[in-house]
Design an enzyme around this catalytic site. Structure first.
Site, PDB file in Angstrom:
ATOM      1  N   SER A  51       0.881  -1.179   0.000  1.00 38.71           N
ATOM      2  CA  SER A  51       0.000   0.000   0.000  1.00 38.71           C
ATOM      3  C   SER A  51       0.911   1.219   0.000  1.00 38.71           C
ATOM      4  CB  SER A  51      -0.848  -0.002   1.276  1.00 38.71           C
ATOM      5  OG  SER A  51      -1.495   1.237   1.444  1.00 38.71           O
ATOM      6  N   TYR A  93      -2.063  -1.049  10.593  1.00 41.88           N
ATOM      7  CA  TYR A  93      -2.144  -1.327   9.145  1.00 41.88           C
ATOM      8  C   TYR A  93      -0.824  -0.920   8.482  1.00 41.88           C
ATOM      9  CZ  TYR A  93      -3.876  -1.255   4.318  1.00 41.88           C
ATOM     10  OH  TYR A  93      -4.041  -1.475   2.967  1.00 41.88           O
TER      11      TYR A  93
HETATM   12  P1  NDP Z   1     -11.532  -5.957  -0.420  1.00 39.17           P
HETATM   13  O1  NDP Z   1     -12.031  -5.925   0.970  1.00 39.17           O
HETATM   14  O2  NDP Z   1     -12.500  -5.741  -1.529  1.00 39.17           O
HETATM   15  O3  NDP Z   1     -10.763  -7.323  -0.703  1.00 39.17           O
HETATM   16  C1  NDP Z   1     -10.029  -8.003   0.269  1.00 39.17           C
HETATM   17  C2  NDP Z   1      -9.857  -9.430  -0.174  1.00 39.17           C
HETATM   18  O4  NDP Z   1      -9.031 -10.117   0.796  1.00 39.17           O
HETATM   19  C3  NDP Z   1     -11.175 -10.169  -0.257  1.00 39.17           C
HETATM   20  O5  NDP Z   1     -11.189 -10.975  -1.404  1.00 39.17           O
HETATM   21  C4  NDP Z   1     -11.173 -11.032   0.995  1.00 39.17           C
HETATM   22  O6  NDP Z   1     -11.872 -12.246   0.769  1.00 39.17           O
HETATM   23  C5  NDP Z   1      -9.683 -11.325   1.146  1.00 39.17           C
HETATM   24  N1  NDP Z   1      -9.344 -11.729   2.501  1.00 39.17           N
HETATM   25  C6  NDP Z   1      -9.410 -11.006   3.637  1.00 39.17           C
HETATM   26  N2  NDP Z   1      -9.068 -11.756   4.689  1.00 39.17           N
HETATM   27  C7  NDP Z   1      -8.770 -12.994   4.205  1.00 39.17           C
HETATM   28  C8  NDP Z   1      -8.367 -14.208   4.793  1.00 39.17           C
HETATM   29  N3  NDP Z   1      -8.178 -14.329   6.110  1.00 39.17           N
HETATM   30  N4  NDP Z   1      -8.156 -15.281   3.985  1.00 39.17           N
HETATM   31  C9  NDP Z   1      -8.361 -15.178   2.665  1.00 39.17           C
HETATM   32  N5  NDP Z   1      -8.741 -14.067   2.041  1.00 39.17           N
HETATM   33  C10 NDP Z   1      -8.952 -12.983   2.819  1.00 39.17           C
HETATM   34  O7  NDP Z   1     -10.397  -4.851  -0.472  1.00 39.17           O
HETATM   35  P2  NDP Z   1      -9.216  -4.522  -1.518  1.00 39.17           P
HETATM   36  O8  NDP Z   1      -9.419  -5.167  -2.797  1.00 39.17           O
HETATM   37  O9  NDP Z   1      -9.047  -3.066  -1.439  1.00 39.17           O
HETATM   38  O10 NDP Z   1      -7.978  -5.190  -0.745  1.00 39.17           O
HETATM   39  C11 NDP Z   1      -7.039  -6.032  -1.364  1.00 39.17           C
HETATM   40  C12 NDP Z   1      -5.666  -5.660  -0.868  1.00 39.17           C
HETATM   41  O11 NDP Z   1      -5.345  -4.357  -1.333  1.00 39.17           O
HETATM   42  C13 NDP Z   1      -5.483  -5.640   0.655  1.00 39.17           C
HETATM   43  O12 NDP Z   1      -4.258  -6.267   0.992  1.00 39.17           O
HETATM   44  C14 NDP Z   1      -5.442  -4.162   0.970  1.00 39.17           C
HETATM   45  O13 NDP Z   1      -4.712  -3.899   2.143  1.00 39.17           O
HETATM   46  C15 NDP Z   1      -4.745  -3.632  -0.274  1.00 39.17           C
HETATM   47  N6  NDP Z   1      -4.898  -2.194  -0.519  1.00 39.17           N
HETATM   48  C16 NDP Z   1      -6.135  -1.639  -0.756  1.00 39.17           C
HETATM   49  C17 NDP Z   1      -6.246  -0.279  -0.986  1.00 39.17           C
HETATM   50  C18 NDP Z   1      -7.560   0.376  -1.223  1.00 39.17           C
HETATM   51  O14 NDP Z   1      -7.657   1.617  -1.152  1.00 39.17           O
HETATM   52  N7  NDP Z   1      -8.619  -0.348  -1.533  1.00 39.17           N
HETATM   53  C19 NDP Z   1      -5.061   0.596  -0.997  1.00 39.17           C
HETATM   54  C20 NDP Z   1      -3.818  -0.085  -0.764  1.00 39.17           C
HETATM   55  C21 NDP Z   1      -3.755  -1.428  -0.543  1.00 39.17           C
HETATM   56  P3  NDP Z   1     -12.847 -13.004   1.796  1.00 39.17           P
HETATM   57  O15 NDP Z   1     -13.390 -11.983   2.745  1.00 39.17           O
HETATM   58  O16 NDP Z   1     -13.873 -13.614   0.895  1.00 39.17           O
HETATM   59  O17 NDP Z   1     -11.986 -14.034   2.452  1.00 39.17           O
END
Ligand code: NDP
Length: 240
Positions: A133, A146
């Protein structure tokens, strides 16, 4: 020629789902991992094996990769994307939220690396895309733990890149700014959330997950001897 297997963690929504769609459009077989299998299946992607895997379960990730490799051949790309953001005032935050972030964003990332690294080194081919990030490069209000987890991803990935480079395995860090996803849906600190949303409105909103997906696809498709070490992608107006 058949395209190699791409593994995506956190493929059920947001950036992971957008990246799965981008790679599917180019004909890559994929292993999609997350807990919400209905959301992954609803993407309706061809040649996609969807598995319920919690990234905190090291054995479950490794077993899923093994199963997908039996069907599609060796994993050539891992998008180590699954993560959560429980932003909040650290002086008031429930430490259970710290633990959850550390378990998923730190140990979960290690578990992904563990599942593919040996095979990539043996084949002298592969790419690990690490989701960090912009909060892995600098600090932001109420991002304390975070930020800690994402600084870890940066440090780990820089060291991993140095270690894997002689084996021709690429390590790419992706550092997005504000992207429109569900990532903040579970923030419990109302003041933190209100401040974040106000800051977002001030810059005209976040950008689409598809822009992040297309950047990853571009970097991956470059020849194996060409490495984009880090992609830092933000809304133009996010000057912080
Ligand atoms: P979402 O919440 O849409 O996606 C998060 C994903 O992570 C989901 O598919 C969720 O699936 C999965 N996930 C969470 N916990 C677990 C777990 N324990 N096991 C398996 N899968 C898991 O958010 P984003 O797409 O934004 O996030 C994706 C990544 O991008 C993250 O690492 C976030 O920190 C990073 N990020 C996001 C930013 C933003 O502004 N959106 C900016 C910078 C980085 P499920 O719940 O079905 O398991």
């Amino acid at each position: 020629m058949a395209k190699p297997l791409v593994v995506i963690t956190g493929a059920s929504s947001g950036i992971g789902a957008a990246t799965a769609q981008a790679f599917a459009a180019e004909g890559y077989p994929q292993l999609l991992l997350a807990r919400r299998i209905d959301r992954m299946k609803a993407l309706g992607l061809p040649n996609a094996m969807c598995r319920v895997v919690d990234v905190r379960d090291r054995e479950a990730i490794a077993n899923a990769v093994k199963d997908a490799e039996e069907k599609y051949g060796p994993a050539d790309c891992l998008f180590n994307n699954a993560g959560i953001a429980r932003l909040g005032d650290i002086t008031k935050q429930d430490p259970a939220e710290w633990d959850e972030m550390i378990d998923i964003n730190v140990n979960g990332v290690m578990n992904g690396v563990h599942a593919v690294m040996d095979g990539m080194v043996k084949r002298r081919h592969g790419t690990i895309v690490q989701m960090s990030s912009i909060a892995g490069r600098k600090v932001y209000p109420d991002h304390t733990v975070y930020c800690g987890t994402k600084y870890f991803v940066h440090g780990l990935s820089d060291s991993l890149r140095e270690h894997l480079a002689p084996h021709d395995v690429r390590v790419i860090v992706i550092s997005p700014g504000i992207i429109e996803t569900e990532v903040l849906d579970h923030v419990t600190d109302k003041t933190t959330l209100a401040n974040y949303r106000a800051a977002k409105v001030k810059i005209g909103g976040g950008i689409s997950a598809d822009h992040v997906a297309q950047s990853i696809l571009f970097a991956y498709k470059l020849p194996q001897n060409v490495l984009i070490q880090e992609i830092c992608i933000t809304p133009t107006r996010q000057g912080y």
